[in-house]
Design a protein around this motif. Structure first.
Motif, short mmCIF file in Angstrom:
data_model
loop_
_atom_site.label_atom_id
_atom_site.label_comp_id
_atom_site.label_asym_id
_atom_site.label_seq_id
_atom_site.Cartn_x
_atom_site.Cartn_y
_atom_site.Cartn_z
N LYS A 21 10.90 52.72 -14.76
CA LYS A 21 11.81 51.74 -14.16
C LYS A 21 11.05 50.85 -13.17
N PHE A 22 10.22 51.49 -12.35
CA PHE A 22 9.38 50.77 -11.38
C PHE A 22 8.50 49.74 -12.08
N LEU A 23 7.84 50.14 -13.16
CA LEU A 23 6.95 49.23 -13.89
C LEU A 23 7.73 48.11 -14.56
N GLU A 24 8.91 48.42 -15.05
CA GLU A 24 9.76 47.39 -15.65
C GLU A 24 10.06 46.29 -14.63
N TYR B 15 8.21 40.67 -12.42
CA TYR B 15 7.83 39.70 -11.39
C TYR B 15 6.55 38.96 -11.75
N THR B 16 5.73 39.55 -12.61
CA THR B 16 4.49 38.88 -13.03
C THR B 16 4.68 38.13 -14.34
N GLY B 17 5.92 38.17 -14.86
CA GLY B 17 6.21 37.44 -16.09
C GLY B 17 5.97 38.24 -17.36
N TYR B 18 5.79 39.56 -17.22
CA TYR B 18 5.56 40.41 -18.39
C TYR B 18 6.69 41.39 -18.59
N LYS B 19 6.88 41.79 -19.82
CA LYS B 19 7.87 42.79 -20.17
C LYS B 19 7.14 44.13 -20.31
N PHE B 20 7.68 45.16 -19.69
CA PHE B 20 7.10 46.49 -19.79
C PHE B 20 7.17 46.95 -21.24
N ASP B 21 6.02 47.34 -21.78
CA ASP B 21 5.91 47.72 -23.19
C ASP B 21 5.27 49.12 -23.28
N PRO B 22 6.08 50.19 -23.11
CA PRO B 22 5.53 51.55 -23.06
C PRO B 22 4.97 52.07 -24.38
N THR B 23 5.22 51.37 -25.48
CA THR B 23 4.67 51.82 -26.76
C THR B 23 3.51 50.93 -27.21
N GLY B 24 3.23 49.88 -26.46
CA GLY B 24 2.14 48.97 -26.81
C GLY B 24 1.16 48.81 -25.66
N LEU B 25 1.20 47.63 -25.04
CA LEU B 25 0.26 47.28 -23.97
C LEU B 25 0.23 48.30 -22.82
N HIS B 26 1.34 48.93 -22.54
CA HIS B 26 1.42 49.87 -21.41
C HIS B 26 1.59 51.32 -21.88
N SER B 27 1.09 51.64 -23.06
CA SER B 27 1.27 52.99 -23.63
C SER B 27 0.58 54.09 -22.82
N ASP B 28 -0.39 53.72 -21.98
CA ASP B 28 -1.05 54.71 -21.13
C ASP B 28 -0.05 55.41 -20.20
N ILE B 29 1.04 54.74 -19.88
CA ILE B 29 2.05 55.28 -18.96
C ILE B 29 2.72 56.53 -19.53
N VAL C 195 9.99 55.57 -7.26
CA VAL C 195 8.63 55.05 -7.17
C VAL C 195 8.67 53.63 -6.61
N ILE C 196 7.88 53.38 -5.57
CA ILE C 196 7.81 52.03 -4.99
C ILE C 196 6.39 51.45 -5.05
N GLY C 197 5.42 52.31 -5.44
CA GLY C 197 4.04 51.84 -5.55
C GLY C 197 3.25 52.78 -6.46
N SER C 198 2.16 52.24 -7.02
CA SER C 198 1.32 53.08 -7.87
C SER C 198 -0.12 52.58 -7.85
N ILE C 199 -1.04 53.49 -8.15
CA ILE C 199 -2.45 53.15 -8.33
C ILE C 199 -3.08 54.30 -9.12
N ALA C 200 -3.99 53.94 -10.00
CA ALA C 200 -4.63 54.97 -10.82
C ALA C 200 -6.14 54.78 -10.82
N LEU C 201 -6.83 55.91 -10.95
CA LEU C 201 -8.28 55.92 -11.09
C LEU C 201 -8.60 56.48 -12.46
N LYS C 202 -9.17 55.64 -13.30
CA LYS C 202 -9.56 56.04 -14.65
C LYS C 202 -11.08 56.15 -14.68
N ILE C 203 -11.59 57.23 -15.23
CA ILE C 203 -13.04 57.40 -15.35
C ILE C 203 -13.48 56.68 -16.63
#
Length: 155
Positions: free
Chosen positions: A16-19, A24-38, A61-69
């Motif tokens: 919901k947070f990512l949606e 606000y950045t003009g993108y649609k949350f796409d959990p099965t495509g571009l944002h499938s990492d979520i 959730v009001i904020g997020s950050i991830a560290l990917k190796i």
């Protein structure tokens, strides 16, 4: 407010947070495509030595950050999914998230942190500049990103 490592119980709130944030950045949350990492946070971020943190307030959730190796041998990490709800921007949450990630990167003895972003992500870009991230050539296949940056971590 509480900063915690992601766990599956927050999946619905995170989506919901990512949606909201992405709209606000003009993108649609796409959990099965571009944002499938979520939907694969443990495998993509947490299992290989990185992590995914969420800032929680009143159970949401009001904020997020991830560290990917990116490269364990050369000790290169990547900052991903760095967002703060617009209502909470300008209150130091972005800085707190970044400080937490940088501390974790140093504990993991990473040499370099990379990220990609868009020109219109002005609040995030100000934080990247504050921490002296430098623009570099494109290092990944992200078709949405316009700016690529890295920070050489001090030993």
């Amino acid at each position: 407010m509480e900063l915690i490592s992601y766990s599956y119980e927050f999946q619905a709130s995170l989506e919901k947070f990512l949606e909201i944030t992405l709209s606000y950045t003009g993108y649609k949350f796409d959990p099965t495509g571009l944002h499938s990492d979520i939907r694969n946070i443990e495998k993509i971020y947490q299992s290989p030595g990185g992590n995914f943190w969420i800032m929680i307030e009143n159970g949401a959730v009001i904020g997020s950050i991830a560290l990917k190796i990116l490269n364990k041998i050369d000790k290169i990490g990547e900052i991903k999914r760095y967002f703060v709800l617009p209502l909470y921007q300008g209150k130091g949450i972005g800085t707190l998230l970044m400080e937490h990630l940088l501390l974790n990167a140093q504990k993991n003895e990473l040499n370099i942190l990379r990220l990609d972003t868009m020109r219109k992500s002005t609040a995030a870009r100000k934080i990247f500049e504050k921490y002296e991230f430098q623009e570099i050539n494109k290092y990944n296949a992200n078709e949405v990103a316009e700016i690529f940056m890295e920070l050489k971590l001090k030993k």
